[in-house]
Design a protein around this motif. Sequence first.
Motif, PDB file in Angstrom:
ATOM      1  N   LEU A  57       0.669  -1.094   0.211  1.00 58.23           N
ATOM      2  CA  LEU A  57      -0.009   0.195   0.057  1.00 58.23           C
ATOM      3  C   LEU A  57       1.302   0.863   0.103  1.00 58.23           C
ATOM      4  N   TYR A  58       2.071   1.617   0.536  1.00 67.31           N
ATOM      5  CA  TYR A  58       3.098   2.144   0.711  1.00 67.31           C
ATOM      6  C   TYR A  58       3.807   2.759  -0.722  1.00 67.31           C
ATOM      7  N   VAL A  59       3.813   1.648  -1.543  1.00 68.46           N
ATOM      8  CA  VAL A  59       4.496   2.078  -2.748  1.00 68.46           C
ATOM      9  C   VAL A  59       3.445   2.392  -3.236  1.00 68.46           C
ATOM     10  N   ILE A  60       2.417   1.526  -3.842  1.00 68.29           N
ATOM     11  CA  ILE A  60       1.271   2.654  -4.768  1.00 68.29           C
ATOM     12  C   ILE A  60       1.154   3.805  -4.258  1.00 68.29           C
ATOM     13  N   GLY A 375      -6.516  14.828  -9.829  1.00 68.96           N
ATOM     14  CA  GLY A 375      -7.690  14.217  -9.575  1.00 68.96           C
ATOM     15  C   GLY A 375      -8.284  12.789 -10.332  1.00 68.96           C
ATOM     16  N   THR A 376      -7.402  12.975 -10.941  1.00 68.77           N
ATOM     17  CA  THR A 376      -7.419  11.290 -12.227  1.00 68.77           C
ATOM     18  C   THR A 376      -6.155  10.364 -11.321  1.00 68.77           C
ATOM     19  N   LEU A 377      -5.052  11.387 -10.332  1.00 70.65           N
ATOM     20  CA  LEU A 377      -3.947  10.502 -10.063  1.00 70.65           C
ATOM     21  C   LEU A 377      -4.533  10.209  -8.301  1.00 70.65           C
ATOM     22  N   ALA A 378      -5.797  10.592  -7.948  1.00 67.36           N
ATOM     23  CA  ALA A 378      -6.128  11.117  -6.396  1.00 67.36           C
ATOM     24  C   ALA A 378      -7.088   9.751  -6.773  1.00 67.36           C
ATOM     25  N   VAL A 379      -7.688   9.570  -7.696  1.00 68.75           N
ATOM     26  CA  VAL A 379      -9.066   8.345  -7.852  1.00 68.75           C
ATOM     27  C   VAL A 379      -8.301   6.875  -7.472  1.00 68.75           C
ATOM     28  N   THR A 380      -7.062   7.096  -9.022  1.00 70.67           N
ATOM     29  CA  THR A 380      -6.497   5.790  -9.272  1.00 70.67           C
ATOM     30  C   THR A 380      -5.543   5.474  -7.915  1.00 70.67           C
ATOM     31  N   ASN A 381      -4.978   6.267  -6.907  1.00 69.74           N
ATOM     32  CA  ASN A 381      -4.443   6.446  -6.074  1.00 69.74           C
ATOM     33  C   ASN A 381      -5.412   4.938  -5.146  1.00 69.74           C
ATOM     34  N   TRP A 382      -6.278   6.192  -4.387  1.00 70.47           N
ATOM     35  CA  TRP A 382      -6.966   5.571  -3.496  1.00 70.47           C
ATOM     36  C   TRP A 382      -8.481   3.943  -3.973  1.00 70.47           C
ATOM     37  N   THR A 383      -8.496   3.916  -5.255  1.00 65.40           N
ATOM     38  CA  THR A 383      -9.445   2.997  -5.983  1.00 65.40           C
ATOM     39  C   THR A 383      -8.326   1.938  -5.629  1.00 65.40           C
ATOM     40  N   LEU A 384      -6.709   2.608  -6.192  1.00 64.15           N
ATOM     41  CA  LEU A 384      -6.222   1.037  -6.112  1.00 64.15           C
ATOM     42  C   LEU A 384      -5.292   0.776  -4.400  1.00 64.15           C
ATOM     43  N   LEU A 385      -5.082   1.854  -3.685  1.00 62.24           N
ATOM     44  CA  LEU A 385      -5.236   0.937  -2.279  1.00 62.24           C
ATOM     45  C   LEU A 385      -6.391   0.377  -1.668  1.00 62.24           C
ATOM     46  N   ARG A 387      -8.385  -1.533  -3.632  1.00 60.82           N
ATOM     47  CA  ARG A 387      -8.588  -3.018  -4.005  1.00 60.82           C
ATOM     48  C   ARG A 387      -7.465  -3.677  -3.590  1.00 60.82           C
ATOM     49  N   HIS A 388      -6.279  -3.153  -3.030  1.00 60.69           N
ATOM     50  CA  HIS A 388      -5.141  -4.629  -2.617  1.00 60.69           C
ATOM     51  C   HIS A 388      -5.487  -4.560  -1.225  1.00 60.69           C
ATOM     52  N   ALA A 389      -5.811  -3.142  -0.366  1.00 60.99           N
ATOM     53  CA  ALA A 389      -6.864  -3.441   0.478  1.00 60.99           C
ATOM     54  C   ALA A 389      -7.338  -4.729   0.602  1.00 60.99           C
ATOM     55  N   ALA A 390      -8.558  -4.455   0.329  1.00 59.55           N
ATOM     56  CA  ALA A 390      -9.079  -5.892   0.563  1.00 59.55           C
ATOM     57  C   ALA A 390      -9.225  -6.778  -0.070  1.00 59.55           C
ATOM     58  N   ARG A 391      -7.698  -7.019  -0.402  1.00 61.07           N
ATOM     59  CA  ARG A 391      -7.671  -8.568  -0.934  1.00 61.07           C
ATOM     60  C   ARG A 391      -7.156  -9.425   0.166  1.00 61.07           C
ATOM     61  N   GLY A 392      -6.431  -8.599   1.256  1.00 64.02           N
ATOM     62  CA  GLY A 392      -5.598  -9.020   2.144  1.00 64.02           C
ATOM     63  C   GLY A 392      -4.493  -8.968   1.961  1.00 64.02           C
ATOM     64  N   ALA A 393      -3.719  -9.688   3.155  1.00 63.47           N
ATOM     65  CA  ALA A 393      -2.210 -10.482   3.102  1.00 63.47           C
ATOM     66  C   ALA A 393      -2.210 -11.658   3.306  1.00 63.47           C
ATOM     67  N   GLY A 394      -2.911 -12.231   2.415  1.00 65.33           N
ATOM     68  CA  GLY A 394      -3.620 -13.875   1.838  1.00 65.33           C
ATOM     69  C   GLY A 394      -1.036 -13.714   1.008  1.00 65.33           C
ATOM     70  N   ASP A 395      -1.651 -13.225   0.295  1.00 64.25           N
ATOM     71  CA  ASP A 395       0.447 -13.113  -0.588  1.00 64.25           C
ATOM     72  C   ASP A 395       0.346 -12.325  -1.590  1.00 64.25           C
ATOM     73  N   PRO A 396       0.594 -10.684  -0.541  1.00 60.99           N
ATOM     74  CA  PRO A 396       0.990  -9.582  -1.837  1.00 60.99           C
ATOM     75  C   PRO A 396       1.703  -9.967  -2.801  1.00 60.99           C
ATOM     76  N   ALA A 397       2.042  -9.506  -3.717  1.00 62.92           N
ATOM     77  CA  ALA A 397       3.203  -8.972  -5.074  1.00 62.92           C
ATOM     78  C   ALA A 397       4.003  -8.652  -4.698  1.00 62.92           C
ATOM     79  N   LEU A 398       4.544  -7.589  -3.240  1.00 67.51           N
ATOM     80  CA  LEU A 398       5.268  -7.149  -2.155  1.00 67.51           C
ATOM     81  C   LEU A 398       6.276  -8.294  -1.832  1.00 67.51           C
ATOM     82  N   GLY A 399       7.058  -8.496  -2.464  1.00 66.46           N
ATOM     83  CA  GLY A 399       8.205  -9.651  -1.333  1.00 66.46           C
ATOM     84  C   GLY A 399       8.063 -10.951  -2.146  1.00 66.46           C
TER      85      GLY A 399
END
Length: 417
Positions: A57-60, A375-385, A387-399
């Motif tokens: 989430l930090y990297v996004i 505005g587009t960058l802000a909406v994209t950021n929060w959408t990605l955050l 989406r990835h936050a909702a996926r949980g900590a099962g197997d994040p792409a980072l690491g």
Amino acid sequence: MDTLLLARLQFATTASIHFLFVAVTLGLVTLLVGMQTAWVVTGNHRWERLTRFWGQLYVINYVLGIATGIVMEFQFGLNWSGLSRYVGNVFGAPLAIETLVAFFLESTFLGMWIFGWHRLRRGAHLALLYGVAITAYASAFWIMVANSWLQNPVGYEVRDGVAHLTDFAALLTNPTLWMALGHVVSAALLTGGLLMAAVSAWHLNRRTTDHALFRTSLRIGLVTAALSITLVQGFGFTQFGPVGGVQPTKFGSNPEADALIADWTTRFGPGDYLPPTLANVGLGFMILIGFALGLLWLLVPLLWRDWIIRLRFPLWLIMFTLPLPFVALILGWIAREVGRHPWVAYGLLPVDQAVSPISPWLMATSLIGFTLLLGTLAVTNWTLLARHAARGAGDPALGRPPAQPPADDPRPEPAFA
């Protein structure tokens, strides 16, 4: 249409949006340092999973935040050429240090940290994250040095109509710097902590399989937010003394302000030298939000024996509280920046002399374009955050561990004639 008004609206829009990215970045990287340090020291892979999840989430947020910062920087040359020409020799010095020493190093360390998983020793990999955090704080420091000079110009002299830096040490001892820096840093920690607590509360409400993991991050986020709001309040109220001393007009009419306005009228001509009501309105609402967030301390005792999870209602309360620090950040920015109106550099350079001499239609086009892009960058950021936050900590792409090469085929190779 008024060119000056459009230029001010554009800078207010882009700077406030970028500021939200900065706060999340600065808050999360501090928590990441703590979690990865715990992993390296204890060897407990729960801390590794937490580092990977929150690190993603930090990297996004960091990547899209860079884009907003680059867009915002264009305004100094496009819209505020008078500022660059008149005070660029002073104002540009801390900005140049921030860019060359802090930002470039921070980006380098972060890139090595992202791609260093499973390639570097744990200690070296952790050192890179410490480098990211230290340079992030250094970046915030130099930005605040530059901003504090605009609030209270010191260590300069005007020669041939241009301000020149004469005392670099004066920039670092500016009375408007240190308390404001502490206020910004603690506000960023509050934002990062509450973001961590709110995402964890959402997962715990859904009763995900990673209950123990998000229970830990809920505790970290809530305690961090509670400690930080106390610092935010302390640094915030402590600023009233220094600010009142160097900006007597900021809080309305008073004898000292009236004397200063009389001097300005002689030097710059008649005008309205008191800031608009918007600045004090923003300050008032920010203080109310600060007091409201102080109630987070009432939730901390509920962490004992997981009462906060059993009751469920506190989890919903944490989630609904998440927007408050972001609103307070914007209100605080308005109070600090609009409060020095009508000056870009307080008592030195009026805003009408700092704006670029371009047509209102061109400025309006720039305002619309920059606002849509940010505005587009802000909406994209929060959408990605989200989406990835909702996926949980099962197997994040980072690491994620590198894929193992396929095993050799045991069958004999075919013979060719």
